[in-house]
Design an enzyme around this catalytic site. Structure first.
Site, PDB file in Angstrom:
ATOM      1  N   GLU A 117       7.726  34.055  30.062  1.00  0.00           N
ATOM      2  CA  GLU A 117       8.735  33.208  30.887  1.00  0.00           C
ATOM      3  C   GLU A 117       9.117  31.877  30.460  1.00  0.00           C
ATOM      4  OE1 GLU A 117      10.308  34.357  33.447  1.00  0.00           O
ATOM      5  OE2 GLU A 117       9.367  36.115  33.315  1.00  0.00           O
ATOM      6  N   SER A 202       4.209  37.150   9.378  1.00  0.00           N
ATOM      7  CA  SER A 202       5.328  37.976   9.952  1.00  0.00           C
ATOM      8  C   SER A 202       5.631  39.199   9.026  1.00  0.00           C
ATOM      9  CB  SER A 202       6.638  37.164   9.778  1.00  0.00           C
ATOM     10  OG  SER A 202       6.475  36.287  11.004  1.00  0.00           O
ATOM     11  N   HIS A 331       9.054  44.966  22.480  1.00  0.00           N
ATOM     12  CA  HIS A 331       8.293  44.735  21.503  1.00  0.00           C
ATOM     13  C   HIS A 331       8.033  43.105  21.243  1.00  0.00           C
ATOM     14  CE1 HIS A 331       7.261  44.833  17.247  1.00  0.00           C
ATOM     15  NE2 HIS A 331       8.106  43.876  17.050  1.00  0.00           N
ATOM     16  N   SER A 332       8.885  42.380  21.691  1.00  0.00           N
ATOM     17  CA  SER A 332       8.892  40.839  21.636  1.00  0.00           C
ATOM     18  C   SER A 332       9.913  40.255  22.466  1.00  0.00           C
ATOM     19  CB  SER A 332       8.890  40.212  20.246  1.00  0.00           C
ATOM     20  OG  SER A 332      10.304  40.602  19.469  1.00  0.00           O
TER      21      SER A 332
END
Length: 440
Positions: A117, A202, A331-332
């Site tokens: 959030e 990443s 996923h993200s």
């Protein structure tokens, strides 16, 4: 069937030569193997092939192409209602340890909700949750605290189980002055030297060959530790996966490869990623002891990881674990999974097979937990997360000097000039560069 028995079953798929002949010396053909291959009457039909590249193969006169093998079974300790199916598989875990593991599952869930959030509010730039995959914590509980962890990005639960604090999570996601990574990484790219957790990066799958190399170093040191490498089934489509597993198998590296097969690689369902028997079959192909487990069953994960660690450390061999699970979350925060799957599918999975519900049912069955405690622990966890979150938000950004640290022991002349130039610009235009927002 126990985890150890499943490992033995998987090994029969490649039984034949003694273990030593599968290592590097076999490439030159040991004298004893040569004798076995070329001995016998010249007139008698030969069953075993003579070629050094496939020493366990036998000749056949049937022209057939192999397209499949028997599917690898999925190891399970308890059903979706938290009942242990075979008493022999009951985990040897104290009440305190089991409760602590479950509390960490609830804390992880609370942290994910709040930080997800927060990203939507623009307070942090990026986040990934572990909804539906909280049972991964079971793998961390089975490791030694000095084993080295190579994560992909959905292993916050492993760090939590190892003792990473909520403050450290928040500081990293905010990239503030107390961030252990000194503000050099995007959120959720955690790392901790103290907890032997290599910093996440990443690029996909780069950690797989790194883990194999680190494990090889551990073997040479005789440290009696292992490395564990986490990745998703999508990362197993990268070339690094194949290079890392083959290197580990041929060099005899004490590493556990842990694949989270959660059904989707970002927006690509597994059915579009491969046609074989999941990821586990690839471990067999590389001559690696392999097991497939129910990835929503925390005790199946715990038992399999514990058995895998024993193999890796005592036999200096790699092991592959494929944990079958389901990614309930997007996923993200950069993804909207409703574009490639229905919300009903997600809701059904959450109700039908929830790792947290299964663990809670097991605890309640032993009289170690009550339903009322769930609300208490979750409320306290949210309060702790919000407290750490608020504190992290007020801290300054890391010092600009960190731009030039931790690469060279002594700065080369070019970087010295660049540092002097930047310092000069900051002194000249302090308001433009907002110097007060950075630590000294």
């Amino acid at each position: 069937m126990s985890a150890s028995a499943l490992f033995r079953t998987a090994r029969t798929c490649r039984a034949g030569l003694p273990a030593m002949a599968r290592h590097s010396k076999a490439l030159g053909l040991l004298p004893s193997i040569q004798a076995a291959l070329f001995s016998g009457s010249g007139s008698a039909p030969r069953k075993k092939v003579m070629f050094p590249g496939a020493l366990t193969s036998e000749y056949t006169h049937d022209l057939r192409f192999a397209s499949s093998v028997e599917s690898i079974p999925t190891y399970q300790v308890m059903d979706t209602d938290g009942r242990v199916l075979d008493a022999a598989n009951e985990p040897h875990m104290s009440k305190e340890e089991a409760r602590n593991i479950y509390k960490n599952m609830l804390i992880l869930n609370a942290m994910d909700q709040i930080l997800y959030e927060a990203q939507r509010q623009g307070r942090i730039s990026f986040y990934m949750t572990s909804f539906g995959e909280e049972a991964l914590i079971g793998s961390a509980a089975a490791l030694d605290s000095k084993d080295h962890v190579f994560g992909q990005y959905r292993e916050a639960g492993v760090l939590l189980q190892r003792g990473f604090t909520l403050e450290q999570f928040m500081n990293q996601c905010y990239s503030n002055e107390k961030d252990l990574g000194k503000g050099r990484q995007m959120p959720i790219h955690y790392g901790s030297k103290e907890l032997h957790f290599q910093t996440i990066s990443s690029p996909l799958a780069t950690q797989i060959p790194q883990a194999a190399g680190a494990a090889y170093a551990m073997r040479r040191e005789g440290s009696k530790q292992c490395a564990i490498c986490y990745f998703g089934e999508g990362a197993a489509s990268e070339g690094d996966f194949h290079a890392g597993l083959n290197m580990a198998a041929t060099l005899g590296c004490p590493v556990i490869f842990y694949c989270r097969n959660n059904g989707y690689a970002i927006s690509t369902p597994s059915i579009e990623q491969y046609r074989g028997d999941g990821i586990a079959s690839r471990g067999i192909g590389y001559g690696i002891d392999t097991i497939r487990v129910d990835g929503n069953d925390i005790w199946a994960i715990y038992s399999a990881t514990k058995a895998a660690r024993k193999i890796a450390v005592e036999q200096n061999k790699p092991v592959l674990i494929e944990a079958m699970t389901y990614r309930v979350s997007h996923h993200s925060t950069s993804d909207d999974s409703s574009a490639y799957r229905s919300t009903k599918e997600v809701e059904d999975w959450s109700k039908r097979d929830n790792p947290i519900s299964r663990m809670r049912a097991w605890l309640e069955g032993k009289g170690w937990w009550t339903k009322s405690e769930d609300a208490e622990v979750t409320k306290a966890a949210k309060a702790d997360v919000l407290r750490a979150f608020a504190a992290a938000e007020t801290l300054k950004k890391p010092s600009i000097r960190h731009l030039f640290e931790d690469v060279y022991d002594q700065l080369p002349p070019q970087l010295e000039r660049e540092r002097a130039e930047i310092e000069g610009l900051i002194r000249k235009y302090p308001d433009y560069y907002q110097v007060n927002e950075f630590a000294k």
